[in-house]
Design an enzyme around this catalytic site. Structure first.
Site, PDB file in Angstrom:
ATOM      1  N   ARG A 128       0.756  -1.134   0.002  1.00  0.00           N
ATOM      2  CA  ARG A 128      -0.029  -0.112  -0.159  1.00  0.00           C
ATOM      3  C   ARG A 128       1.051   1.439   0.186  1.00  0.00           C
ATOM      4  O   ARG A 128       1.772   1.380   0.854  1.00  0.00           O
ATOM      5  CB  ARG A 128      -0.944   0.114   1.119  1.00  0.00           C
ATOM      6  CG  ARG A 128      -1.606   1.508   1.178  1.00  0.00           C
ATOM      7  CD  ARG A 128      -2.839   1.378   2.381  1.00  0.00           C
ATOM      8  NE  ARG A 128      -3.450   2.804   2.120  1.00  0.00           N
ATOM      9  CZ  ARG A 128      -4.454   3.006   2.686  1.00  0.00           C
ATOM     10  NH1 ARG A 128      -5.256   1.988   3.236  1.00  0.00           N
ATOM     11  NH2 ARG A 128      -5.000   4.232   2.691  1.00  0.00           N
TER      12      ARG A 128
ATOM     13  N   ARG B  39      -6.166   2.694  -4.024  1.00  0.00           N
ATOM     14  CA  ARG B  39      -5.159   1.866  -2.957  1.00  0.00           C
ATOM     15  C   ARG B  39      -5.121   0.593  -3.390  1.00  0.00           C
ATOM     16  O   ARG B  39      -6.124  -0.158  -3.954  1.00  0.00           O
ATOM     17  CB  ARG B  39      -5.683   2.353  -1.639  1.00  0.00           C
ATOM     18  CG  ARG B  39      -7.051   1.795  -1.132  1.00  0.00           C
ATOM     19  CD  ARG B  39      -8.325   2.784  -1.302  1.00  0.00           C
ATOM     20  NE  ARG B  39      -7.740   4.263  -0.889  1.00  0.00           N
ATOM     21  CZ  ARG B  39      -7.838   4.762   0.157  1.00  0.00           C
ATOM     22  NH1 ARG B  39      -8.222   4.142   1.322  1.00  0.00           N
ATOM     23  NH2 ARG B  39      -7.549   6.073   0.513  1.00  0.00           N
TER      24      ARG B  39
ATOM     25  N   ASP C 170      -6.986  -1.474   1.530  1.00  0.00           N
ATOM     26  CA  ASP C 170      -7.398  -0.560   2.501  1.00  0.00           C
ATOM     27  C   ASP C 170      -8.288  -1.562   3.520  1.00  0.00           C
ATOM     28  O   ASP C 170      -9.367  -2.178   3.117  1.00  0.00           O
ATOM     29  CB  ASP C 170      -8.504   0.408   2.102  1.00  0.00           C
ATOM     30  CG  ASP C 170      -8.990   1.398   2.887  1.00  0.00           C
ATOM     31  OD1 ASP C 170      -8.178   1.797   4.237  1.00  0.00           O
ATOM     32  OD2 ASP C 170      -9.999   2.053   2.830  1.00  0.00           O
TER      33      ASP C 170
ATOM     34  N   ASP D  58     -10.472  -1.575   7.251  1.00  0.00           N
ATOM     35  CA  ASP D  58     -10.884  -0.942   8.246  1.00  0.00           C
ATOM     36  C   ASP D  58     -11.813  -1.585   9.236  1.00  0.00           C
ATOM     37  O   ASP D  58     -12.446  -2.343   8.889  1.00  0.00           O
ATOM     38  CB  ASP D  58     -11.922   0.039   7.950  1.00  0.00           C
ATOM     39  CG  ASP D  58     -11.372   1.413   6.718  1.00  0.00           C
ATOM     40  OD1 ASP D  58     -10.312   1.806   6.972  1.00  0.00           O
ATOM     41  OD2 ASP D  58     -12.085   1.616   5.686  1.00  0.00           O
TER      42      ASP D  58
HETATM   43  N1  ROI Z   1     -14.944   3.933  -2.992  1.00  0.00           N
HETATM   44  C1  ROI Z   1     -15.286   2.518  -3.164  1.00  0.00           C
HETATM   45  N2  ROI Z   1     -16.247   2.305  -3.911  1.00  0.00           N
HETATM   46  N3  ROI Z   1     -14.979   1.548  -2.423  1.00  0.00           N
HETATM   47  C2  ROI Z   1     -14.063   1.726  -1.258  1.00  0.00           C
HETATM   48  O1  ROI Z   1     -13.509   0.888  -0.408  1.00  0.00           O
HETATM   49  C3  ROI Z   1     -13.432   2.884  -1.188  1.00  0.00           C
HETATM   50  N4  ROI Z   1     -12.316   3.428  -0.350  1.00  0.00           N
HETATM   51  C4  ROI Z   1     -12.046   4.472  -0.147  1.00  0.00           C
HETATM   52  C5  ROI Z   1     -12.467   5.907  -0.936  1.00  0.00           C
HETATM   53  C6  ROI Z   1     -11.347   6.308  -1.567  1.00  0.00           C
HETATM   54  C7  ROI Z   1     -13.185   6.975  -0.055  1.00  0.00           C
HETATM   55  N5  ROI Z   1     -13.599   5.373  -1.944  1.00  0.00           N
HETATM   56  C8  ROI Z   1     -14.022   4.247  -2.046  1.00  0.00           C
HETATM   57  O2  ROI Z   1     -10.878   4.880   0.631  1.00  0.00           O
END
Ligand code: ROI
Length: 162
Positions: free
Chosen positions: A82, A91, A94, A96
């Site tokens: 990343r 990215r 990610d 979370d």
């Molecule tokens: N948009 C989508 N569709 N899915 C994501 O996981 C995602 N993650 C993010 C941002 C850039 C806000 N946009 C995203 O971090």
């Protein structure tokens, strides 16, 4: 603790990124992978000049404390190469922490429940697939949240083969 983690990727073979990340989280210490949602695709939230995302949610049973779990998840993100290019930008991976049992956390590193859970279809629908009856602190039960969160262009793809 019963923990839900959101996964997202839109670079370097996103499906593969998500699949390996699920495997990686399945190998975390003091933790057991309970369930994994289907994969979903969605257009980017944020700048539109980036690829569509692949998203999923997993359920983990863990005794790792929230910040220790966060360290572990950030390690996995780093292993996946990343790099942060721009705010709300593309990215490779990610991860979370969406929900950590009934805990409320709000500090420099971590806000739990994740502030986007109720509004972001790419988080809420995969979560609902795993735990329609889950009661999220502050937000309440998952099922009624769906009514306020249109699916939009979110598409359910296949199940993940582990
Ligand atoms: N948009 C989508 N569709 N899915 C994501 O996981 C995602 N993650 C993010 C941002 C850039 C806000 N946009 C995203 O971090």
């Amino acid at each position: 603790m019963r923990v839900f983690i959101g996964l997202g990727s839109n670079l370097e073979n996103p499906e593969q990124q998500i699949k390996t990340a699920v495997n990686d989280m399945g190998s975390l210490s003091e933790s057991k992978l309970i369930a994994c949602s289907s994969l979903y695709s969605s257009p980017p939230m944020g700048p539109q000049d980036q690829p569509d995302y692949i998203n999923a949610v997993i359920e983990l049973e863990t005794t790792l404390l929230p910040h220790v779990l966060l360290d572990e998840l950030q390690n996995i993100e780093q292993q996946h190469g990343r790099v942060r290019k721009r705010h709300w930008g593309e990215r490779t991976l990610d991860l979370d922490i969406l929900v950590y049992g009934d805990k409320l956390l709000n500090d420099k590193r971590l806000i739990v429940p994740h502030p986007g859970v109720a509004e972001r279809a790419f988080v809420l629908y995969p979560l609902a697939e795993l735990a329609l009856d889950l009661v999220i602190p502050i937000l309440g039960k998952v099922e009624p949240l769906l009514a306020h969160c249109p699916m939009g262009e979110l598409r359910k793809l296949g199940a993940i083969k582990l």
